[in-house]
Design an enzyme around this catalytic site. Structure first.
Site, short mmCIF file in Angstrom:
data_model
loop_
_atom_site.label_atom_id
_atom_site.label_comp_id
_atom_site.label_asym_id
_atom_site.label_seq_id
_atom_site.Cartn_x
_atom_site.Cartn_y
_atom_site.Cartn_z
N ASP A 10 0.67 -1.13 -0.01
CA ASP A 10 -0.03 -0.03 0.04
C ASP A 10 0.86 1.30 0.03
O ASP A 10 0.85 1.92 1.10
CB ASP A 10 -0.89 0.07 1.02
CG ASP A 10 -0.32 -0.08 2.67
OD1 ASP A 10 0.90 -0.47 2.53
OD2 ASP A 10 -0.75 0.18 3.70
N ASP A 15 6.88 1.50 1.81
CA ASP A 15 6.58 0.52 0.77
C ASP A 15 7.19 0.78 -0.50
O ASP A 15 7.70 -0.19 -1.03
CB ASP A 15 5.00 0.49 0.54
CG ASP A 15 4.21 0.24 1.53
OD1 ASP A 15 3.58 -0.79 1.71
OD2 ASP A 15 3.93 1.23 2.32
N ASN A 39 -2.28 2.64 3.84
CA ASN A 39 -1.63 3.88 4.19
C ASN A 39 -2.39 5.12 3.50
O ASN A 39 -2.66 6.06 4.32
CB ASN A 39 -0.25 3.95 3.52
CG ASN A 39 0.55 3.05 4.54
OD1 ASN A 39 0.58 3.09 5.71
ND2 ASN A 39 1.65 2.42 3.76
N THR A 124 3.15 -6.17 2.75
CA THR A 124 3.54 -4.82 3.70
C THR A 124 2.36 -3.80 3.86
O THR A 124 2.81 -2.67 4.28
CB THR A 124 4.81 -4.19 2.89
OG1 THR A 124 4.27 -3.68 1.67
CG2 THR A 124 5.77 -4.89 2.59
N PHE A 165 -0.44 -0.72 12.87
CA PHE A 165 -1.37 -0.40 12.06
C PHE A 165 -1.87 -1.25 10.81
O PHE A 165 -3.33 -1.31 10.65
CB PHE A 165 -0.98 0.94 10.99
CG PHE A 165 -1.62 1.37 9.84
CD1 PHE A 165 -2.96 2.15 10.18
CD2 PHE A 165 -1.39 0.91 8.64
CE1 PHE A 165 -3.51 2.51 9.14
CE2 PHE A 165 -2.39 1.25 7.55
CZ PHE A 165 -3.37 2.21 7.82
N ASN A 166 -0.75 -1.93 10.22
CA ASN A 166 -1.37 -3.09 9.05
C ASN A 166 -2.38 -4.21 9.57
O ASN A 166 -3.29 -4.39 9.04
CB ASN A 166 -0.30 -3.81 8.59
CG ASN A 166 0.42 -3.00 7.57
OD1 ASN A 166 0.10 -1.47 7.15
ND2 ASN A 166 1.85 -3.28 7.34
N HIS A 237 10.12 0.46 7.85
CA HIS A 237 9.34 -1.00 8.27
C HIS A 237 9.47 -1.94 7.12
O HIS A 237 9.79 -3.11 7.31
CB HIS A 237 8.12 -0.72 8.70
CG HIS A 237 7.77 0.26 9.75
ND1 HIS A 237 8.27 0.17 11.22
CD2 HIS A 237 7.52 1.73 9.86
CE1 HIS A 237 8.10 1.26 12.21
NE2 HIS A 237 7.47 2.31 11.25
N ASP A 238 8.88 -1.46 5.97
CA ASP A 238 8.55 -2.44 5.08
C ASP A 238 9.67 -2.98 4.30
O ASP A 238 9.82 -4.12 3.78
CB ASP A 238 7.51 -1.70 4.11
CG ASP A 238 6.06 -1.56 4.68
OD1 ASP A 238 6.02 -1.95 5.56
OD2 ASP A 238 5.57 -0.79 3.86
#
Length: 310
Positions: A10, A15, A39, A124, A165-166, A237-238
């Protein structure tokens, strides 16, 4: 042989940086990109994926759009983190190549069906597309060579005190995914917050030239959270989820049972992690070789940056 990888995402600041890593690492063959609302809205995540595909020059990789909203809830995005467009202050040229005509869910199923045990699936964003694919064809859990997500945590949240969040964005989908007949590799906040693009990292990235100036550094520095006491820079993060597939030696993991809370008053979206469970369903990342991680990522980015200016 390179790792064949399908990324469900996303885009999204990190990402985009993850797609850059997957495209640039010669040990990864990116076979497809699917998009999901997360996102930012689906129309933006898909536009961003299409623009990144052309800007980074992997035009033959299909991009398929998927679910615009969670399974049962309304979309709750993270535009306050990623900017209204999803890419912060980065503006890329309009894409000339179109999105694939096949829905992301069907693309995931057909890609895994065509080459069982060959494709490493990486997610992700919210897990809506993956859950829908599992409901339509449960065999994808057997067909995937591996399945890695960026999501969850065992100590903290970022969307809420309890939830990352995800997972929080579509907890019902996450429950379906973790309950499926495969082992989920969970690259959660406890790991990804170790991968912060601090000032030393950013200074090195700035030396990579035009690609760093136009894309990498703006993406890696857009978000700042003064409320995080150990803030040392924006976490990528991703990128960690993609890196895990190519360089698992940089990560320490533990087997665990992970269940998803979907009804808690204060804990909806929480990943309940039990490291002592007798029947684990997940491999949970706990420790990152931070120096090794950044050495790897910067080497790949430098390779793409050199091609970008050639």
């Amino acid at each position: 042989m390179p790792y064949k990888m399908l990324i469900d995402c996303d885009p999204g600041l990190d990402d985009a940086l993850a797609l850059l890593l997957a495209h640039g690492d010669p040990d990864i063959e990116l076979v497809g990109v699917t998009t999901v609302g997360g996102n930012v809205k689906l129309q933006n995540t898909t536009r961003n994926a299409l623009q990144l595909r052309e800007y980074l020059k992997f035009p033959s990789v299909p991009v398929s759009a998927g679910a615009a909203e969670p399974l049962t809830r309304k979309l709750r995005d993270a535009a306050h983190v990623h900017g209204d467009s999803g890419l912060g202050r980065v503006t890329l040229p309009d894409a000339t190549l179109k999105v694939s005509g096949i829905h992301a869910v069907d693309f995931i199923i057909e890609t895994l069906r065509a080459t069982p045990s060959a494709i490493h699936l990486v997610a992700t964003g919210p897990l809506t597309n993956i859950a829908l694919a599992l409901e339509k064809e449960p065999a994808i859990a057997r067909w995937a060579a591996s399945f890695t997500i960026m999501g969850g945590s065992y100590t903290r949240g970022n969307a809420t005190a309890a939830a990352e969040f995800n997972i929080w964005a579509d907890p019902e989908a996450a429950r379906i995914v973790f309950d499926a007949d495969w082992r989920v590799t969970m690259i959660g906040l406890d790991l990804t917050l170790q991968a912060q693009a601090n000032s030393i990292v950013i200074d090195r990235l700035k030396k990579l030239g035009a690609l760093a100036d136009e894309l990498i550094v703006p993406l890696a520095t857009f978000y700042f959270n003064p409320n995080v006491p150990d803030w040392d820079g924006q976490a990528v993060h991703d990128v960690c989820a993609v890196a895990y597939v190519a360089r698992p030696d940089l990560f320490q993991t533990r087997l665990a049972r992970v269940d998803i809370e979907t009804t808690g008053e204060f804990t909806t979206g929480m990943t309940v992690v039990d490291f002592d469970a007798p029947r684990p369903n997940a491999l949970v990342a706990t420790e990152l070789d931070v120096n090794g991680f950044w050495a790897y990522v910067e080497t790949v980015y430098a390779r793409v940056a050199a091609e970008h200016t050639a």
